[in-house]
Design a protein around this motif. Structure first.
Motif, mmCIF file in Angstrom:
data_model
loop_
_atom_site.group_PDB
_atom_site.id
_atom_site.type_symbol
_atom_site.label_atom_id
_atom_site.label_comp_id
_atom_site.label_asym_id
_atom_site.label_seq_id
_atom_site.Cartn_x
_atom_site.Cartn_y
_atom_site.Cartn_z
ATOM 1 N N ALA A 139 104.799 50.469 79.614
ATOM 2 C CA ALA A 139 105.381 49.171 79.958
ATOM 3 C C ALA A 139 104.379 48.285 80.670
ATOM 4 C CB ALA A 139 106.618 49.374 80.837
ATOM 5 N N GLY A 140 103.473 48.888 81.430
ATOM 6 C CA GLY A 140 102.465 48.122 82.136
ATOM 7 C C GLY A 140 101.355 47.624 81.239
ATOM 8 N N LYS A 141 101.312 48.118 79.986
ATOM 9 C CA LYS A 141 100.296 47.677 79.033
ATOM 10 C C LYS A 141 100.845 46.673 78.027
ATOM 11 C CE LYS A 141 97.034 50.320 77.642
ATOM 12 N NZ LYS A 141 96.237 51.348 76.939
ATOM 13 N N VAL A 142 102.061 46.898 77.560
ATOM 14 C CA VAL A 142 102.581 46.058 76.476
ATOM 15 C C VAL A 142 103.882 45.361 76.825
ATOM 16 C CG1 VAL A 142 101.471 47.523 74.760
ATOM 17 C CG2 VAL A 142 103.861 47.957 75.350
ATOM 18 N N GLY A 143 104.382 45.534 78.059
ATOM 19 C CA GLY A 143 105.653 44.922 78.419
ATOM 20 C C GLY A 143 106.798 45.574 77.677
ATOM 21 N N GLY A 144 107.741 44.777 77.227
ATOM 22 C CA GLY A 144 108.869 45.325 76.487
ATOM 23 C C GLY A 144 110.167 45.074 77.198
ATOM 24 N N VAL A 145 111.249 45.369 76.522
ATOM 25 C CA VAL A 145 112.577 45.051 77.051
ATOM 26 C C VAL A 145 113.284 46.276 77.624
ATOM 27 C CG1 VAL A 145 112.867 43.120 75.470
ATOM 28 C CG2 VAL A 145 113.635 45.396 74.767
ATOM 29 N N LEU A 146 112.607 47.419 77.635
ATOM 30 C CA LEU A 146 113.247 48.627 78.149
ATOM 31 C C LEU A 146 113.209 48.696 79.669
ATOM 32 C CD1 LEU A 146 111.892 51.285 75.623
ATOM 33 C CD2 LEU A 146 114.069 50.058 75.560
ATOM 34 N N ALA A 147 112.335 47.897 80.280
ATOM 35 C CA ALA A 147 112.186 47.920 81.735
ATOM 36 C C ALA A 147 112.187 46.495 82.259
ATOM 37 C CB ALA A 147 110.894 48.629 82.120
ATOM 38 N N GLY A 148 112.523 46.345 83.539
ATOM 39 C CA GLY A 148 112.528 45.027 84.151
ATOM 40 C C GLY A 148 111.129 44.507 84.412
ATOM 41 N N PRO A 149 110.986 43.201 84.647
ATOM 42 C CA PRO A 149 109.658 42.616 84.858
ATOM 43 C C PRO A 149 108.959 43.128 86.106
ATOM 44 C CG PRO A 149 111.389 41.020 85.373
ATOM 45 C CD PRO A 149 112.053 42.186 84.707
ATOM 46 N N HIS A 150 109.721 43.522 87.106
ATOM 47 C CA HIS A 150 109.110 44.041 88.328
ATOM 48 C C HIS A 150 108.485 45.412 88.091
ATOM 49 C CE1 HIS A 150 113.148 45.388 87.895
ATOM 50 N NE2 HIS A 150 113.362 45.813 89.123
ATOM 51 N N TYR A 151 109.181 46.246 87.294
ATOM 52 C CA TYR A 151 108.603 47.551 86.963
ATOM 53 C C TYR A 151 107.367 47.379 86.089
ATOM 54 C CZ TYR A 151 108.106 52.283 85.147
ATOM 55 O OH TYR A 151 107.601 53.517 84.797
ATOM 56 N N VAL A 152 107.451 46.515 85.083
ATOM 57 C CA VAL A 152 106.308 46.237 84.221
ATOM 58 C C VAL A 152 105.118 45.765 85.055
ATOM 59 C CG1 VAL A 152 105.463 44.699 82.399
ATOM 60 C CG2 VAL A 152 107.712 45.761 82.180
ATOM 61 N N ALA A 153 105.373 44.833 85.970
ATOM 62 C CA ALA A 153 104.307 44.307 86.817
ATOM 63 C C ALA A 153 103.703 45.398 87.693
ATOM 64 C CB ALA A 153 104.847 43.170 87.683
ATOM 65 N N SER A 154 104.557 46.268 88.200
ATOM 66 C CA SER A 154 104.059 47.316 89.101
ATOM 67 C C SER A 154 103.144 48.286 88.378
ATOM 68 C CB SER A 154 105.234 48.060 89.742
ATOM 69 O OG SER A 154 105.888 48.933 88.824
ATOM 70 N N LYS A 155 103.482 48.647 87.147
ATOM 71 C CA LYS A 155 102.656 49.603 86.421
ATOM 72 C C LYS A 155 101.385 48.939 85.887
ATOM 73 C CE LYS A 155 104.942 53.383 87.017
ATOM 74 N NZ LYS A 155 104.348 54.539 87.739
ATOM 75 N N GLY A 156 101.480 47.650 85.520
ATOM 76 C CA GLY A 156 100.267 46.927 85.178
ATOM 77 C C GLY A 156 99.307 46.876 86.354
ATOM 78 N N ALA A 157 99.858 46.709 87.551
ATOM 79 C CA ALA A 157 99.032 46.699 88.752
ATOM 80 C C ALA A 157 98.371 48.051 88.993
ATOM 81 C CB ALA A 157 99.886 46.310 89.959
ATOM 82 N N VAL A 158 99.092 49.132 88.735
ATOM 83 C CA VAL A 158 98.507 50.471 88.884
ATOM 84 C C VAL A 158 97.305 50.631 87.964
ATOM 85 C CG1 VAL A 158 98.910 52.936 88.477
ATOM 86 C CG2 VAL A 158 100.597 51.587 89.737
#
Length: 239
Positions: A139-158
């Motif tokens: 989710a942190g690489k490609v986004g998607g609708v399975l997770a919220g934007p905050h989770y996506v952002a957090s894993k992209g940050a990792v």
């Protein structure tokens, strides 16, 4: 990894527990660190003939996590591996419904908590061949609708932190990589209603399948890898 010392956060259950077991089977002494009781993971490792200790700590507590990791470093004050796996998912997917408190919670655990773990461990990792492995997400690489934007952002940050760490600490002997899993069959996601057909393999990942990749990155076999985010997602996202 015989004789090495490793810390795995979020290791009381799920992916973190499986990583702790894999590292212990490779010969490392593993500190199983979690907000929850780590006794079951420690007992499993001991039963398998491995070496482990359990510590309870909250990764968002900067002073508490520093003390726990210093204890894990042992009398020689040395660590060979840090695996950051502790994370939260969040309940909200649509940004229209997203409460600020949930954003703060998810980013606080997944981003700030990861930073505090790395900051606390670096003094014990520097000066010899060592590893940091962070568990990110597809989710942190490609986004998607399975997770919220905050989770996506957090894993992209990792993932971004791993790349920063790889560039800044390579000359200190610290190699840093991440694993980006797809949806894994763990307690954290079982109630989310994921379809097992979301990827070409037609099934969710097993936690041990993620753990084996993390263990590889922690091992001497990955001696020329740093700054890499390894996809383990059953073909959901490629490249």
């Amino acid at each position: 990894m015989a004789g090495q010392r490793a810390v795995v956060t979020g290791a009381a259950r799920g992916i973190g527990s499986r990583i702790a077991v894999e590292l212990a089977l490779a010969g490392a002494h593993v500190t199983v660190l979690d907000l929850h009781d780590p006794a079951d993971t420690v007992a499993e490792i001991t039963k398998l003939g491995g070496s482990a200790a359990g510590l309870r700590a909250d990764i968002t507590d900067r002073e508490g996590i520093a003390a726990a990791i210093a204890e894990a470093a042992g009398p020689q004050q040395r660590l060979d591996t840090l695996v950051t796996c502790a994370a939260v998912y969040g309940d909200t997917v649509a940004i229209d419904d997203l409460p600020e408190s949930e954003v703060d919670f998810v980013l606080g655990v997944n981003v700030k908590g990861t930073l505090w773990c790395i900051k606390s461990a670096l003094p014990f990792l520097r000066g010899h061949d060592s590893r940091v492995v962070c568990i990110g997400s597809v989710a942190g690489k490609v986004g998607g609708v399975l997770a919220g934007p905050h989770y996506v952002a957090s894993k992209g940050a990792v993932h971004a932190v791993v790349k920063w760490l790889a560039k800044t600490e390579a000359r200190n002997g610290v190699l840093a990589n991440a694993v980006a899993p797809g949806v894994v069959d763990t307690e954290m996601v079982r109630d989310k209603g994921y379809s097992e057909n979301y990827n070409p393999l037609g099934r969710l990942a097993r936690a041990e399948e993620i753990a084996r990749v993390a263990a590889f990155l922690a091992s001497p076999a990955a001696s020329y890898m740093t700054g890499t985010v390894v996809d383990v997602n059953g073909g959901y996202a490629m490249g």
